[in-house]
Motif scaffolding. Structure first.
Motif, short mmCIF file in Angstrom:
data_model
loop_
_atom_site.label_atom_id
_atom_site.label_comp_id
_atom_site.label_asym_id
_atom_site.label_seq_id
_atom_site.Cartn_x
_atom_site.Cartn_y
_atom_site.Cartn_z
N LEU A 190 36.49 38.14 36.96
CA LEU A 190 35.23 38.27 37.70
C LEU A 190 35.07 37.11 38.68
CD1 LEU A 190 32.83 39.37 34.82
CD2 LEU A 190 33.55 40.79 36.76
N TYR A 191 35.44 35.91 38.25
CA TYR A 191 35.34 34.74 39.11
C TYR A 191 36.35 34.81 40.26
CZ TYR A 191 32.16 32.43 35.87
OH TYR A 191 31.06 32.10 35.10
N TYR A 192 37.55 35.31 39.98
CA TYR A 192 38.54 35.45 41.05
C TYR A 192 38.10 36.48 42.08
CZ TYR A 192 41.77 32.96 37.89
OH TYR A 192 42.37 32.04 37.08
N ILE A 193 37.52 37.59 41.60
CA ILE A 193 37.03 38.62 42.54
C ILE A 193 35.90 38.05 43.38
CG2 ILE A 193 35.88 40.86 42.73
CD1 ILE A 193 37.43 41.71 40.20
N ALA A 194 34.96 37.34 42.75
CA ALA A 194 33.85 36.75 43.50
C ALA A 194 34.37 35.74 44.52
CB ALA A 194 32.87 36.08 42.53
N ALA A 195 35.37 34.94 44.12
CA ALA A 195 35.93 33.95 45.05
C ALA A 195 36.60 34.62 46.24
CB ALA A 195 36.94 33.07 44.31
N GLU A 196 37.34 35.69 45.97
CA GLU A 196 38.06 36.37 47.04
C GLU A 196 37.14 37.11 47.98
OE1 GLU A 196 41.65 39.68 47.46
OE2 GLU A 196 41.47 38.50 45.62
N CYS A 197 36.00 37.59 47.46
CA CYS A 197 35.12 38.46 48.25
C CYS A 197 33.89 37.75 48.81
CB CYS A 197 34.67 39.65 47.40
SG CYS A 197 36.02 40.72 46.87
N SER A 231 42.95 31.77 50.03
CA SER A 231 43.59 33.00 49.55
C SER A 231 44.88 32.69 48.79
CB SER A 231 43.88 33.96 50.71
OG SER A 231 44.74 33.35 51.66
N ASN A 232 45.62 31.70 49.25
CA ASN A 232 46.84 31.30 48.56
C ASN A 232 46.53 30.66 47.21
OD1 ASN A 232 49.80 31.03 48.61
ND2 ASN A 232 49.39 28.83 48.68
N GLU A 233 45.45 29.90 47.15
CA GLU A 233 45.06 29.27 45.89
C GLU A 233 44.62 30.32 44.87
OE1 GLU A 233 45.57 26.25 45.14
OE2 GLU A 233 46.10 25.51 47.13
N ILE A 234 43.97 31.37 45.34
CA ILE A 234 43.58 32.46 44.43
C ILE A 234 44.83 33.15 43.88
CG2 ILE A 234 42.45 34.73 44.30
CD1 ILE A 234 40.42 33.66 46.39
N MET A 235 45.81 33.40 44.75
CA MET A 235 47.05 34.03 44.29
C MET A 235 47.73 33.15 43.24
SD MET A 235 50.44 35.28 46.41
CE MET A 235 50.81 33.63 47.01
#
Length: 470
Positions: free
Chosen positions: A376-383, A413-417
């Motif tokens: 959920l945190y990754y999705i929020a960060a990406e969006c 975006s690279n950090e999220i990946m």
């Protein structure tokens, strides 16, 4: 296709047994009529529990959709370099090979069997509604609809194309909402997503009173599909579609409701005799799988022959993934050089623990995570529209994994990946991230270097039998 329809109907026959364990048998002497089964609340409870048991099948989330097949598509683990090894062929996306086809076909078949059983349960819930309390009717219907969406979505992610404007109207998979001998049409991604959202929206509504928000992972509610898991699935679906504002809204709502799915404490992870390497308190939805350690020993055990072992390949590979952060819980406690057999680090995340006879101390035993709070945190960060806000979501997870915050949102975006690479080992999620973003250069443990993903890799072919009766 006829074989798959037959398998679905056999799966439905299995619903007519008196207990969830007997669902997996086909024995006429144990068969009860549908009316007898659903004449009491226990019949509905057995039915939904039987569906969770089916999802534990090794051709589904008991192995292939979590620990092995989908992970090999993402080049997560090293195995033998032998060209005839099926897992090696999967890591090279050799879908045309007969062994790969025979390996993949049961994923499709078993998932549609489970969907058939879900549809039978939904039918029974309507037909025998008076035999169960309104509260349980709502909860079980919410679980069933959520699971139907969950399974169809994973079929779409695996067998359909990556979603974009040019592929949105291409045929993908059938979506079954009722029991029927008729073969379903292949629908476009847009059509499938519309159906997914209908199911998951009703699921969220039905599950609002299931207490998962108040209890979090307490009482094992996260071993059943629940309201917070339904929100996480909706966020996944919207993100797959490219609806970032919608995914952000749902993910942040999910975060607000997931507060009681508490972040794991380092003391829980580092416990020598009773480690919680799956971070159970953070798992929004997982499966209790009594065969977990048998599967672990077949896939990851360090004394296996290198043709079968799924290991790291090298310390260099892991250092690249985890950026040398030895304080990262996901690195230090899940990867170890074993005492014998292999010389490179192997995967201990699903290894059994010492205190096997203390269920009060080790509720994480036998659990396979399917959805977790961090996503959920990754999705929020990406969006998120605001980079500082996005960085805040990402850093919250990093800090809860024992590593420091990123100072700036540069190349976010690279950090999220990179966080997806660290977080979901053995859970089958990274491949879908790669596919959604069409990441063509990925880290491979075989050489600890980047390998190129060809265009053919992104869409696993639908089994040939599916077309035989069309």
């Amino acid at each position: 296709m006829k074989k798959i329809i037959l398998a679905i109907m056999l799966g439905v026959v299995a619903l007519s047994f008196s207990s969830c364990k007997k669902w997996l048998q086909v024995d006429p002497e144990d068969r009860f009529t549908e009316q007898q089964i659903f004449s009491a609340p226990t019949g509905f409870e057995d039915a939904i529990n039987g569906i969770y048991l089916q999802m534990n099948n090794s051709n589904m989330y008991g192995q292939k959709l979590t620990m092995s097949t989908v992970e090999m598509l993402a080049n997560r683990f090293y195995t033998s370099s032998s060209s005839s090894n099926t897992l090696t062929r999967l890591s090279k996306w050799e879908y045309g090979e007969s062994t790969v086809k025979s390996h993949i076909t049961p994923i499709w078949m078993r998932t549609y069997v489970a969907i058939g059983n879900i549809n039978h349960l939904l039918y029974a819930l309507d037909k025998y509604k008076g035999n169960i309390s309104e509260q349980r009717w709502n909860t079980i219907r919410g679980e069933a609809l959520g699971l139907r969406a969950f399974l169809h979505f994973d079929l779409l992610r695996l067998f359909g194309p990556a979603y974009n404007i040019s592929t949105a109207e291409e045929p993908t998979i059938p979506y079954y909402t009722s029991l029927s001998p008729n073969i379903g049409d292949f629908l476009s991604s847009n059509q499938i997503i519309d159906k997914l959202l209908v199911d998951i929206n009703e699921s969220i509504t039905r599950l609002e009173a299931d207490n998962s928000t108040e209890n979090g992972s307490g009482g094992n509610r996260n071993l059943k599909f629940n309201e917070v898991a339904a929100l996480a699935l909706k966020a996944r679906i919207l993100q797959w579609k490219g609806d970032n504002p919608g995914a952000y809204d749902v993910a942040t709502l999910g975060i607000s409701k997931a507060e009681n799915f508490s972040w794991v404490a380092q003391t829980k992870v580092s416990d020598v005799e009773n480690p919680d390497r799956i971070f159970l308190s953070e798992v929004l939805f997982g499966l209790y799988n009594s065969a977990l350690y048998d599967t672990y020993n077949k896939v990851y055990y360090y004394e296996l022959d290198s043709d079968n072992l799924l290991g790291s390949g090298s310390t260099t590979y892991l250092e690249s993934i985890f950026e040398g952060n030895t304080t990262d819980y996901r690195y230090t406690y899940s990867w170890k050089v074993p005492p014998m057999g292999q010389t490179n680090p192997t995967f201990f995340k699903y290894a059994d623990i010492v205190q096997k006879n203390r269920p009060d101390l080790n509720p994480q035993r036998f659990v396979i995570p399917l959805m977790r709070k961090s996503e959920l945190y990754y999705i929020a960060a990406e969006c998120a529209d605001d980079d500082d806000e996005a960085l805040g979501y990402l850093n919250q997870v990093r800090n809860r994994r024992g590593i420091s915050s990123l100072a700036t949102a540069t190349n976010l975006s690279n950090e999220i990946m990179k966080e997806y690479r660290k977080e979901f080992f053995g859970e089958g999620q990274l491949w879908y991230y790669y596919k959604r973003h069409q990441i063509t250069q990925i880290i491979s443990p075989a050489a600890s270097t980047l390998v190129t993903v060809p265009n053919v890799a992104w869409q696993v072919p639908v089994p040939d039998d599916e077309f035989s009766a069309r």
